[in-house]
Write an enzyme that holds these catalytic residues in place. Structure first.
Site, PDB file in Angstrom:
ATOM      1  N   ASP A 424      -1.083 -13.102   7.219  1.00  0.00           N
ATOM      2  CA  ASP A 424       0.052 -12.781   6.365  1.00  0.00           C
ATOM      3  C   ASP A 424       0.897 -11.771   7.131  1.00  0.00           C
ATOM      4  O   ASP A 424       0.358 -10.944   7.865  1.00  0.00           O
ATOM      5  CB  ASP A 424      -0.438 -12.182   5.048  1.00  0.00           C
ATOM      6  N   ASP A 623      -3.712  -8.983   2.730  1.00  0.00           N
ATOM      7  CA  ASP A 623      -4.037  -7.718   2.055  1.00  0.00           C
ATOM      8  C   ASP A 623      -3.471  -7.596   0.649  1.00  0.00           C
ATOM      9  O   ASP A 623      -3.730  -6.610  -0.030  1.00  0.00           O
ATOM     10  CB  ASP A 623      -3.533  -6.528   2.886  1.00  0.00           C
ATOM     11  N   ASP A 627      -2.159 -12.852  -1.686  1.00  0.00           N
ATOM     12  CA  ASP A 627      -2.950 -13.449  -0.611  1.00  0.00           C
ATOM     13  C   ASP A 627      -4.298 -13.948  -1.109  1.00  0.00           C
ATOM     14  O   ASP A 627      -4.967 -14.727  -0.423  1.00  0.00           O
ATOM     15  CB  ASP A 627      -3.201 -12.434   0.515  1.00  0.00           C
TER      16      ASP A 627
END
Length: 731
Positions: A424, A623, A627
């Site tokens: 991400d 995080d 996600d």
């Protein structure tokens, strides 16, 4: 991603740890596990020979622990629920067990060597033969008593294990020699005695090595503070940490351990969090900052309000996760379990066939007896049983000390299959702290564009919104009141500012709201994105009046981490909601292979699934809350520990330090642990495959067989202990 922990948290299902007493080899663990899996209410049971523990997942409404204990007791073992005080009790029991092996070794070795010398040099003299018999009795029935007792218990339960093989082998040699003592034939008291001496030595070293392998749990537990300075009505009271409750206030002086998890309510200090994160640099803490129990206040005075105590602290949860990981079974262990389940009966059968063949075909029952004893002694399922769990114990324990929490043993095996690592972007690859880079306008002043944009974004918690509002306030702009704020999922926001509807967001928002974009602003937005900035459009009254450029810089270690993953033969991807051009500019800085851009939060799962459909085995690193679904969908979920609890809970591995290089360390350590498991299994299987035929052919002296058997178990554990030296490596 399917983990036992997630299963245990599903509705109506619980998970509990037990200690199993009486196990002496892998076949014991397999037998107990099979029995537990047949019990009412049990959905899954895993028994670990190396740790001596069992983890049972069961239907809470059908819990019949007493029946489980009765079933295990019927096998000749004992099942006991593990309590909070269990680690200390286990430590004491281990010490007592080690002392028991020591005094038996002290008894067996001198007598065994004396018997060996009598048999070797004075074997024809009657006095030497009777002296050998007299010395063999205490070795066989005192020093070797643990083997005989366990073998008898297994026999009463109509089962067999490694102790059965040892008892059969040594008693056969002893009984045969006793008969020959009266008939004048050859004696093998030295064989029985030296076998027991070597096996006792092996058990002692095995117990010590296994104890070292399981030290990670005790080391973690010892890190916690034992006392706390409780503040009551302004006065300090020194109390046991167990007395602290949520909401209590404690004071922590320089050099002291923080006793509980909490928030700083007064003071400022640098806190050493290395035990939690693996990072040696202290972290500054001031009012409002969270602190974790067992971390160390290096300077300053802190007053902390407790937010978690006992089993709810970060340390306690780490201990629980490590214990569950150590108690779990990697899929590779299934083969070992299948072999161990039939190993002892097969070995006894081979020994019987060996004796029969030597007696009937070669006409030498004496040689047949010696060969059969060698077969019984050399066959060692202990090494097979220790191969996987000891490596898992040491590997997961070492990971915890490096700030890497592995959720289960199956994670280690999954690491070898990873082909692609997907990060991400915001907060993972980048710092997650967006800053305003520039403001471009057409027919309005940049101040007005920024003022309206900041006002509209003031109701949003998105990092881009925070960057815009922070920049406006830093410039001293007074933001007007906002009415009718609403979020346009994945695209931006809409709000009533100064009586006008203002739209702030991505390019897709323009099409939705039919806002006209002047060519000069379109060109400026393209320039921003080419530089890796995020272009945010600001419009009202049907027109885009400005474009705000916001930048989030890469973490310092990002490029090195990507390069190292490439060195490991992995592809690296990045997933982000940014437009393609901006995303590619950031990816180019980091050296990333594949860019998945303009992905809405809800679509991250779809993108991960698409990679999997293309044949990739995906490790997802993230995080944030958005996600979590992607972490679950990925074959291998890695959560940055500074992120949200939801992301951490959804992952296979959690990096407590929040450092990006933890990704490479986690994959490296997982693969190193798995390689160690394969090395152990290769040695254990290879040893038995080669040794049993040699013993059956009479080419292996039973005494040498005993020494080799003891060495095989110790070598497997020692090989696993090498994982304790795994260290963070500079990239």
């Amino acid at each position: 991603m399917t983990t036992s922990e997630q299963t245990a948290r599903s509705e109506g299902v619980d998970r509990r740890e037990f200690s199993v007493e009486g196990m002496t080899c892998a076949s014991c663990a397999v037998r107990v596990q099979k029995t537990l899996n047949k019990q009412l209410g049990v959905t899954e049971a895993q028994v670990n020979f190396a740790t001596g523990n069992a983890w049972v997942t069961y239907q809470a409404d059908h819990a019949t622990v007493d029946q489980w204990q009765a079933a295990v007791d019927g096998l000749g073992y004992h099942l006991e629920p593990v309590t909070a005080e269990q680690p200390a009790l286990e430590s004491n029991e281990t010490e007592q067990a080690n002392r028991g092996w020591v005094w038996r070794i002290v008894l067996a070795w001198p007598l065994g060597l004396a018997i060996f010398a009598l048999t070797m040099f004075f074997g024809e003299h009657p006095w030497a033969r009777w002296a050998a018999f007299a010395a063999a009795v205490p070795v066989q029935f005192v020093a070797g008593w643990p083997f005989l007792v366990v073998a008898a218990e297994r026999a009463r339960a109509l089962s067999a294990n490694m102790d059965t093989l040892i008892a059969l082998g040594t008693l056969t040699a002893f009984a045969y020699s006793t008969v020959e003592l009266f008939t004048g034939g050859p004696l093998y008291f030295d064989t029985a005695a030296m076998i027991i001496a070597f096996l006792l030595l092996g058990r002692y070293f095995e117990a010590r090595s296994t104890s070292r392998a399981s030290q990670a749990i005790n080391t973690l537990l010892e890190m916690g503070a034992k006392h706390a300075r409780l503040v009551v009505d302004g006065a300090e009271q020194d109390v046991p940490v167990e007395r602290v409750r949520i909401g209590d206030v404690v004071r922590v002086r320089p050099g002291e351990k923080i006793p509980v998890d909490g928030d700083v309510v007064d003071g400022r200090a640098a806190v050493d969090e290395s035990m939690l994160t693996g990072e040696s640099v202290p972290v500054d803490k001031t009012t409002g900052a969270p602190v974790a129990g067992a971390t160390i206040n290096t300077d300053g005075l802190l007053t902390v309000c407790a937010t978690a105590v006992g089993a709810d602290t970060a340390l306690a949860q780490i201990v629980r996760l490590v214990k569950e990981a150590q108690g779990g079974q990697a899929p590779v262990q299934r083969l070992t379990d299948r072999v161990s389940a039939v190993f002892v009966p097969v070995v006894i059968g081979i020994a019987v066939v060996t004796f029969a063949a030597w007696s009937l075909i070669a006409g030498d029952p004496t040689a047949g007896t010696v060969a059969a004893v060698a077969v019984l002694i050399i066959a060692c399922p202990c090494a097979l049983g220790l191969a996987t769990p000891t490596a898992i114990m040491v590997g997961t324990g070492r990971a915890a000390h490096l700030g890497i929490l592995v959720k289960g043993a199956q994670v280690l095996e999954g690491s070898k299959k990873i082909t692609t690592v997907v990060f991400d972007k915001t907060g993972t690859l980048t710092r997650g702290q967006m800053r305003l880079a520039e403001v471009a306008t057409s027919d309005s002043a940049d101040v007005e564009v920024l003022r309206r944009a900041a006002a509209a974004e003031s109701g949003s918690e998105h990092p881009v919104a925070a960057a815009i509002t922070t920049a406006a306030r830093e410039r001293g702009l007074v933001l007007p009141e906002v009415a009718e704020f609403s979020s346009v999922a994945g695209h931006g926001v809409r709000a009533e500012v100064d009586g006008t509807t203002v739209h702030v967001g991505r390019r897709e928002l323009l099409d939705q709201q039919q806002l006209h974009l002047p060519e000069q602003l379109a060109a400026r937005a393209a320039d921003m994105e080419a530089q890796g900035h995020t272009a945010v459009y600001v419009g009202w009254d049907g027109h885009v009046h400005g474009v705000v450029g916001v930048a989030d810089t890469l973490k310092d270690e990002a490029a090195d981490v990507v390069r190292h993953l490439h060195d490991m033969g992995l592809q690296v991807g990045m997933i982000t909601g940014d437009n393609q051009q901006t995303a590619e500019a950031i990816a180019a800085q980091a050296g990333i292979d594949r860019v998945l851009a303009e992905v809405l939060p809800a679509d991250k799962v779809t993108e991960v699934r698409r990679l999997q459909d293309e044949g990739h085995t995906v490790a997802m690193v993230g995080d944030g809350v958005n996600d979590a679904p992607a972490l679950v969908q990925a074959n291998f979920g890695i959560a940055i520990g500074t992120g949200t609890d939801v992301a951490i809970e959804s992952s296979d591995i959690t990096l407590m330090s929040g450092q990006l290089d933890g990704v490479t360390h986690a994959i490296q350590l997982s693969r190193t642990t798995l390689r160690t498991i394969y090395e152990n299994l290769g040695w254990a299987f290879g040893y038995n495959i080669a040794a049993i035929p040699l013993a059956a052919l009479g080419l292996l002296n039973p005494i040498i067989a005993a020494a080799a058997m003891a060495f095989s178990s110790v070598s497997v554990v020692t090989n696993s202990l090498r994982l304790r030296r795994f260290a963070r490596q500079a990239h």
